[in-house]
Design a protein around this motif. Structure first.
Motif, short mmCIF file in Angstrom:
data_model
loop_
_atom_site.label_atom_id
_atom_site.label_comp_id
_atom_site.label_asym_id
_atom_site.label_seq_id
_atom_site.Cartn_x
_atom_site.Cartn_y
_atom_site.Cartn_z
N ILE A 220 0.84 -1.20 0.00
CA ILE A 220 0.00 0.00 0.00
C ILE A 220 0.88 1.25 0.00
O ILE A 220 0.67 2.17 -0.78
N LEU A 221 1.92 1.21 0.83
CA LEU A 221 2.81 2.37 0.88
C LEU A 221 3.52 2.57 -0.45
O LEU A 221 3.80 3.69 -0.86
N PHE A 222 3.78 1.48 -1.14
CA PHE A 222 4.51 1.55 -2.40
C PHE A 222 3.58 1.76 -3.60
O PHE A 222 4.01 1.81 -4.74
N GLY A 223 2.29 1.86 -3.34
CA GLY A 223 1.36 2.17 -4.42
C GLY A 223 0.89 0.97 -5.23
O GLY A 223 0.29 1.13 -6.28
N LEU A 224 1.17 -0.24 -4.74
CA LEU A 224 0.73 -1.42 -5.49
C LEU A 224 -0.73 -1.76 -5.19
O LEU A 224 -1.44 -2.29 -6.03
N TYR A 225 -1.14 -1.48 -3.96
CA TYR A 225 -2.55 -1.63 -3.59
C TYR A 225 -3.06 -0.29 -3.11
O TYR A 225 -2.28 0.53 -2.64
N ARG A 226 -4.35 -0.10 -3.16
CA ARG A 226 -4.93 1.08 -2.55
C ARG A 226 -5.68 0.65 -1.29
O ARG A 226 -6.35 -0.38 -1.29
N PRO A 227 -5.52 1.41 -0.20
CA PRO A 227 -6.20 1.01 1.04
C PRO A 227 -7.71 1.25 0.94
O PRO A 227 -8.15 2.13 0.19
N ASP A 228 -8.48 0.46 1.67
CA ASP A 228 -9.93 0.69 1.71
C ASP A 228 -10.23 1.96 2.51
O ASP A 228 -11.16 2.69 2.22
N SER A 229 -9.42 2.18 3.56
CA SER A 229 -9.55 3.43 4.30
C SER A 229 -8.23 3.71 5.00
O SER A 229 -7.36 2.85 5.06
N GLY A 230 -8.09 4.91 5.54
CA GLY A 230 -6.85 5.28 6.22
C GLY A 230 -6.06 6.32 5.45
O GLY A 230 -6.33 6.57 4.28
N ASN A 231 -5.11 6.95 6.17
CA ASN A 231 -4.32 8.03 5.57
C ASN A 231 -2.84 7.70 5.56
O ASN A 231 -2.35 6.99 6.43
N ILE A 232 -2.17 8.25 4.56
CA ILE A 232 -0.71 8.14 4.51
C ILE A 232 -0.15 9.55 4.47
O ILE A 232 -0.61 10.37 3.67
N LYS A 233 0.81 9.83 5.36
CA LYS A 233 1.50 11.12 5.30
C LYS A 233 2.97 10.87 5.02
O LYS A 233 3.59 10.01 5.65
N VAL A 234 3.52 11.62 4.08
CA VAL A 234 4.95 11.57 3.82
C VAL A 234 5.51 12.95 4.18
O VAL A 234 5.02 13.96 3.67
N ASN A 235 6.50 12.99 5.05
CA ASN A 235 7.06 14.24 5.55
C ASN A 235 5.96 15.18 6.05
O ASN A 235 5.99 16.37 5.81
N GLY A 236 4.99 14.58 6.70
CA GLY A 236 3.93 15.38 7.32
C GLY A 236 2.81 15.78 6.39
O GLY A 236 1.81 16.34 6.82
N GLU A 237 2.95 15.49 5.10
CA GLU A 237 1.90 15.91 4.18
C GLU A 237 1.04 14.73 3.75
O GLU A 237 1.56 13.66 3.42
N LEU A 238 -0.24 14.95 3.73
CA LEU A 238 -1.18 13.90 3.34
C LEU A 238 -1.00 13.60 1.86
O LEU A 238 -1.03 14.51 1.02
N VAL A 239 -0.79 12.34 1.51
CA VAL A 239 -0.61 11.99 0.10
C VAL A 239 -1.53 10.82 -0.26
O VAL A 239 -2.02 10.10 0.60
N SER A 240 -1.77 10.69 -1.55
CA SER A 240 -2.49 9.53 -2.05
C SER A 240 -1.58 8.88 -3.08
O SER A 240 -1.22 9.51 -4.07
N ILE A 241 -1.17 7.66 -2.77
CA ILE A 241 -0.20 7.01 -3.65
C ILE A 241 -0.93 6.02 -4.55
O ILE A 241 -1.45 5.00 -4.10
#
Lengths: 356, 506
Positions: free
Chosen positions: B49-70
């Protein structure tokens, strides 16, 4: 029912491919200055307008179906059979030879002919099977080679032994006792060329579907097809499976030969490598290698084939449009990954929508 | 905060299974965070999910404090996230340089490799990777291939590096090297997520460790302040014993006898030379040796996969030289093969189908050529129950979708259920977590105690020493010697594996 199951998916992919193929055909007709609605109306009328034409459509699909299931069966067991044309020819040759030589009552002669055609096609596929099993020669190469050997075998055998009354390029017409056409069926369909072949083909799907799904043979052949090494480790005879699978595929195409040369037509011509052998690949592809899928695909292709003549007679749309549509459908079916992605997006969209 | 990655309440469901159940993790800049969990706990899903191979059903990812959608790996790359997969993604007949620039080729009609080559050499020197940019992948070791994967990430300026089970394929020396490399990377300001189930490695390199069990975060601990046993217990959910408990063996009659065996391998080289040994009922014999010293050929000869050149193989006193694989299985040989994907399973078949691969023509599972689907189903159910095989949909799960540990348990179960006289287990615990290893070891000892002969082949010396009663050492296809496990140690066996005869110790 699970709408996302693999089988359901395959059906959707096939339907969307067909739809896109038809759209492409329509664009092509429009671009060449014809009215696509008119074209399609006559195309489908040509295949379905009356009981006779329906009969003809089914008769046209018969050989296609058998070559299609031949390719699909081989594919399920990990082999790519490009040799359905040659196997069909040899099945046809064996069947014709017996039909022209033995004068027996129809109920006895027909089963012999059918078995002979299966043996003819099966033997023709045995050689690529052996080459693959013993020397790891790729079956694609070997089956293409066998196609041409079949082609030339027919070229020599027919004029030498079964020469027609007027033409050197075709065999004598088979007698009524060797023909798959039966009077009641011809009458029922108002003089169409539909024949027993169609019903044999339907019986064959059921048998093949059962073999693949419910028997030790199917279990073994599929296991070898999926993973030769694991099959070998678990004690299965891999070489025997490859040979057997090729022979069954060949036998099916050979049977297709009998239905074509002794049912749809009534003699065998030289100098023709039957296109059904290659169209069989398309049938298998569109039918997702599923026996019932192949049946549906074959009927659809049969419809296009038998309707295109009528379309050409009634409008000035060239009959090649029919082949173009088939070709386009094959492209879409072959690139089904794109359609899968499209379906994924749609499903995701609806799921998301419902949750909100 | 100084978190470079924050994953909050990530949820991902697959049909029949919740792979990630509201998982939250975070990664500080310049640390190694270990993700510890059993096979199938959900670590790889989370990283995918972090690497963008799957998309999460729910939840947030922040990279360097910024909300991203991978959405895909390319986007992950742009965010500075790189991943070394467990199975490398390399083109074997390309050079290292070509592999590294793949997907990032310099623009232009002709690809100019010289700049790329220079950058690769610089990176290689900076991180002490020792990579030759002009060598082809097919000519380099597995450890080197992994370094190429690492270089690939560095070449793309990744700052957050994910390692998925990086040591599973490495030799002990290569593992030591990798640990050094990881420390270098941290020293240069990179941050690392290490997916593993090997506790020793976590202890060596990781700063913090997040333990995941069945899709849920159990705890995040400071590695310095936690013991191996504590972490193992959190991972498995019960106390784990690191030592194998077994009674003294009570060997009886000889089940397998190999006499003066010679085997020629596929490269036409004599791979097994005049080899003799035996395995008795009620004992575990370990075959120890460095990889590629003839173990594979020896096992293939016994199971019938390879023809022998000369010699004799006896099972229960009967010569089986000329029996087929099938006949040997029926005569009482079971084989847990080394490579479960290639040799043990048909990945596209369901679990229940895989459980009867060898027995399908047995009248228990088929009659007159027709499958007895009910019998096949109930057989699978017993294996699943008895061997604790976990999967999304039980007997009808497609095996490809199962985790490695459960696939392996299924194979072990299948082979043991055949009730063999001789059980051959080749690398039976490769790539598995401690819980599964402990379990499989227990079952192998159980087989021994019930009077079966067990032949164990393993490259892990610990495993051979722990499990075996007797150890036979092979080197370069030759019999080096035989020792009792109770009377030897790692050192002695190690020397024998290098070809030094017992007692010859200088």
């Amino acid at each position: 029912m699970n709408l996302n199951s693999d089988k359901f998916r395959a059906l959707w992919v096939a339907l969307i491919s067909v739809f896109l193929g038809l759209v492409a055909g329509a664009i092509l007709m429009a671009l060449t200055g014809h009215n696509p609605f008119e074209g399609y109306t006559y195309l489908f009328q040509g295949g379905l307008m009356n009981i006779e034409r329906i009969g003809n459509t089914l008769a046209t699909s018969t050989a296609l179906f058998l070559t299609g299931i031949s390719v699909a069966f081989a594919f399920k067991t990990g082999l790519f059979n490009i040799g359905a044309s040659g196997q069909m020819l040899m099945g046809g040759l064996f069947a014709t030879a017996i039909g022209l030589t033995w004068d027996l009552p129809k109920p006895i002669l027909l089963p012999i002919i059918l078995i002979a055609s299966i043996i003819g096609g099966g033997l023709w596929a045995l050689i690529p099977g052996l080459l693959k099993a013993k020397f790891n020669v790729h079956e694609v190469v070997a089956t293409i080679m066998m196609n041409w050997i079949a082609y030339w075998t027919i070229n020599y055998t027919i004029p030498a032994y079964f020469k027609g009354e007027y033409l050197e390029t075709e065999s004598r017409i088979i007698g009524n006792n060797a023909s798959l056409r039966v009077e009641w069926l011809t009458d029922l369909f108002n003089g169409s060329y539909i024949n027993l072949g169609f019903f044999i083909a339907v019986a064959v799907i059921i048998i093949i579907a059962i073999v693949l799904d419910k028997t030790v043979l199917g279990f073994t052949l599929k296991a070898v097809g999926f993973n030769k090494e694991s099959a070998k480790y678990s004690g299965m005879n891999v070489n025997k499976s490859i040979i057997l699978s090729m022979m069954i595929a060949g036998g099916l195409a050979g049977l297709g030969g009998a239905t074509f040369y002794l049912g749809y037509s009534s003699n065998i011509q030289i100098g023709v490598l039957p296109a059904q052998g290659f169209d069989g690949i398309a049938v298998a592809l569109l039918g997702a290698n599923n026996p019932y899928g192949a049946l549906a695909a074959a009927v659809f292709f049969g419809l296009l084939h038998s309707g295109k003549g009528f379309m050409n007679a009634m409008t000035d749309v060239p009959p090649e449009i029919g082949d173009t549509i088939i070709a386009t459908i094959i492209y879409f079916a072959a690139t089904s990954l794109l359609i899968h992605k499209f379906l994924d997006k749609i499903t995701a969209f609806f799921k998301g929508g419902l949750k909100k | 905060m100084d978190y470079v990655i924050e994953m909050e309440k990530i949820r991902k469901e697959f049909p029949g299974i919740v792979a990630n159940d509201d998982i939250s993790i975070n990664l500080k800049k310049g640390e190694v965070l270990a993700l510890l969990g059993e096979n199938g706990a959900g670590k790889s899903t989370l990283m995918s999910i972090l690497f963008g191979l799957y998309r999460p059903d729910s939840g947030n990812i922040k990279v360097n404090g910024e909300l991203v959608s991978i959405q895909n790996p390319n986007q992950a790359g742009e965010l500075g996230i790189g991943m070394v997969h467990q199975h490398f993604k390399l083109v074997h007949n390309f050079t290292i340089t070509e592999n590294i620039i793949l997907g990032r080729e310099p623009k232009g009609f002709k690809i100019d490799l010289s700049d790329a080559r220079k950058k690769i050499i610089e990176l290689s020197e900076k991180y002490n990777l020792n990579v030759d940019p002009d060598e082809k992948i097919e000519n380099v070791s597995v450890g080197m291939q992994q370094r190429v994967e690492i270089l690939k990430m560095l070449y793309r300026d990744a700052n957050i590096l994910i390692f998925d089970e990086p040591t599973a394929v490495l030799t002990p020396q290569e593992i030591v090297e990798l640990m050094k490399i990881m420390k270098n990377l941290i020293a240069e300001g990179k941050s690392i997520i290490l997916i593993t189930h090997k506790l020793k490695e976590i202890k060596q390199v990781a700063d913090r460790c997040t333990v995941i069990r069945r899709g849920k975060v159990i705890d995040t601990v400071d590695v310095k302040n936690s013991s191996l046993a504590e972490m193992a217990e959190k991972m498995v959910g019960r106390e784990v014993s690191f030592t194998v408990n077994k009674e003294k063996a009570d060997p009886k009659n000889e089940i397998l006898e190999v006499k003066n065996l010679n085997v020629i391998n596929s490269r036409k080289v004599l791979a097994v030379k005049d080899f003799s040994f035996s395995v008795k009922a009620g004992e575990i014999v370990g075959l120890a040796g460095v990889d590629g010293n003839g173990q594979t050929e020896l096992i293939e000869a016994i199971t019938g996969l390879t023809k022998i050149e000369s010699g004799e193989i006896l099972l229960n006193g009967n010569n089986i030289n000329h029996l087929s694989i099938k006949e040997r299985i029926n005569a009482g040989i079971s084989h847990i093969p080394e490579d479960r994907h290639k040799h043990g399973l048909v990945l596209d078949y369901s679990l229940e189908e895989n459980m009867v691969l060898e027995q399908i023509d047995n009248e228990k599972y088929s009659q007159n050529g027709f499958l007895k689907k009910d019998a096949i189903r109930s057989h699978a159910e017993s294996v699943i129950k008895d061997f604790d095989v976990r999967s999304g949909r039980g007997p009808i799960t497609i095996v490809r979708s199962m985790s490695g540990g459960n696939q392996q348990k299924a194979i072990v179960g299948r082979e043991i259920f055949q009730n063999p006289d001789l059980l051959i287990a080749v690398q039976p615990t490769r790539g598995l977590d401690v819980g599964s290893i402990e379990y499989i070891h227990k079952r192998l000892i159980e087989q021994r105690d019930s009077g079966k002969a067990v032949l164990l082949v393993s490259l892990e010396l610990d495993e051979v020493l722990d499990l075996s009663d007797r150890i036979v050492v092979i080197n370069n296809g030759e019999f080096v010697g035989e020792v009792l496990a109770s009377e030897t140690n790692e050192n002695e066996v190690g020397l024998m594996m290098a070809g030094v005869q017992k007692g010859e110790n200088s």
